[in-house]
Design a protein around this motif. Structure first.
Motif, short mmCIF file in Angstrom:
data_model
loop_
_atom_site.label_atom_id
_atom_site.label_comp_id
_atom_site.label_asym_id
_atom_site.label_seq_id
_atom_site.Cartn_x
_atom_site.Cartn_y
_atom_site.Cartn_z
N GLN A 51 3.49 -3.71 -12.15
CA GLN A 51 2.18 -3.42 -11.85
C GLN A 51 1.88 -2.07 -11.70
OE1 GLN A 51 0.22 -6.62 -10.98
NE2 GLN A 51 -1.56 -5.22 -11.25
N ALA A 87 -6.78 0.94 -3.56
CA ALA A 87 -7.27 -0.17 -2.88
C ALA A 87 -7.20 -1.63 -3.49
CB ALA A 87 -8.69 0.05 -2.46
N ARG A 88 -7.25 -1.63 -4.68
CA ARG A 88 -7.31 -2.75 -5.67
C ARG A 88 -5.92 -3.24 -6.08
NH1 ARG A 88 -12.01 -4.53 -8.04
NH2 ARG A 88 -13.95 -3.26 -7.55
N VAL A 89 -5.05 -2.06 -6.40
CA VAL A 89 -3.68 -2.76 -6.74
C VAL A 89 -2.71 -2.93 -5.72
CG1 VAL A 89 -1.51 -1.61 -8.04
CG2 VAL A 89 -3.79 -1.12 -8.91
N GLN A 108 -9.61 4.18 -4.86
CA GLN A 108 -10.29 2.96 -5.41
C GLN A 108 -9.12 2.25 -6.08
OE1 GLN A 108 -13.34 3.30 -8.25
NE2 GLN A 108 -14.04 1.23 -8.20
N ILE A 109 -8.36 2.84 -6.81
CA ILE A 109 -7.10 2.29 -7.53
C ILE A 109 -6.15 1.69 -6.75
CG2 ILE A 109 -5.28 2.44 -9.24
CD1 ILE A 109 -7.04 4.52 -10.46
N VAL A 112 -2.13 -6.65 -4.76
CA VAL A 112 -1.43 -7.15 -5.65
C VAL A 112 0.20 -6.97 -5.65
CG1 VAL A 112 -1.08 -7.64 -8.08
CG2 VAL A 112 -3.34 -7.23 -7.35
N CYS A 148 -0.15 0.55 -14.69
CA CYS A 148 -1.52 1.23 -14.25
C CYS A 148 -1.22 2.68 -14.44
CB CYS A 148 -1.96 0.79 -12.68
SG CYS A 148 -2.46 -1.00 -12.51
N GLU A 164 0.83 -1.15 -0.04
CA GLU A 164 0.01 -0.09 -0.01
C GLU A 164 0.87 1.09 0.21
OE1 GLU A 164 -3.32 2.37 2.49
OE2 GLU A 164 -3.06 0.22 3.34
#
Length: 201
Positions: free
Chosen positions: A162, A188-190, A185-186, A193, A166, A95
């Motif tokens: 990654q 939180a999703r990335v 939001q991006i 990973v 993006c 994060e």
């Protein structure tokens, strides 16, 4: 007395040299941004900066070295804050890294020169090599050095791929809905990973 006078006379020259060097770098970034790496020459940078091309060579050397210096200056504000990122606990580095990368892109002060750098790197092998060197030496190797796994460098590079992928889709190519999605939001999703790449099994 004479020594004091000589020192006073020397200071403006050093300050002027520093100002000239900074001015050349500013102009170089603008030139690379407007025309891309391939279409920019040392002579063109010198002309736009209002100096002799020999002076550009004196301060930086080749066009590649001018580009590298411009990249380093553009990244300086972000890189100065990376120590806290690299030294952060590994359990939330995904994060932190995502916030760091997207924070650089979201900041207008760093986004404009970064766009110029990435566009040049996408279209020219020399510019891409400079970009890779900077990313590898300044960030990836330091993160990889903290991972107690045999494939640490690969993991760090996958995490970077990654994030950079993006960022390019969002800020350079502007693919929707990624381009207009909320950055939180991006992240939180990335971030999970990226974390998996770095510390997952």
């Amino acid at each position: 007395m004479t020594g004091t006078t000589a020192r006073r006379r020397g200071r403006p020259r050093r300050e002027e040299a520093s100002d000239t060097r900074d001015h050349i770098l500013t102009v170089a970034r603008e030139e690379f941004s407007a025309h891309g790496y391939e279409k920019v020459s040392v002579r063109g940078i010198a002309k736009a900066a209002g100096v002799d091309s020999a002076l550009v060579h004196h301060y930086f050397g080749t066009k590649e070295q001018v580009f590298e210096a411009a990249v380093e200056v553009a990244f300086a504000p972000a890189l100065s804050a990376q120590d806290a990122l690299v030294d952060a606990p590994l359990d939330d580095v995904g994060e932190r890294l995502a916030r760091f990368i997207f924070g650089v892109w979201e900041n207008p002060a760093t986004r404009t020169p970064l766009l110029a750098i990435v566009r040049s790197a996408l279209n020219n092998d020399t510019a891409a090599a400079v970009f890779r060197r900077l990313i590898a030496s300044q960030l990836l190797r330091r993160i990889a050095g903290r991972l107690d796994v045999p494939d640490a460098e690969l993991r760090a590079e996958l995490a970077a791929a990654q994030l950079v992928g993006c960022a390019i889709l969002r800020y350079v190519i502007k693919v929707e809905p990624l381009a207009s999605a909320d950055v939180e939001q991006i992240i939180a999703r990335v971030a999970p990973v990226v974390q998996e790449h770095l510390t997952g099994p």
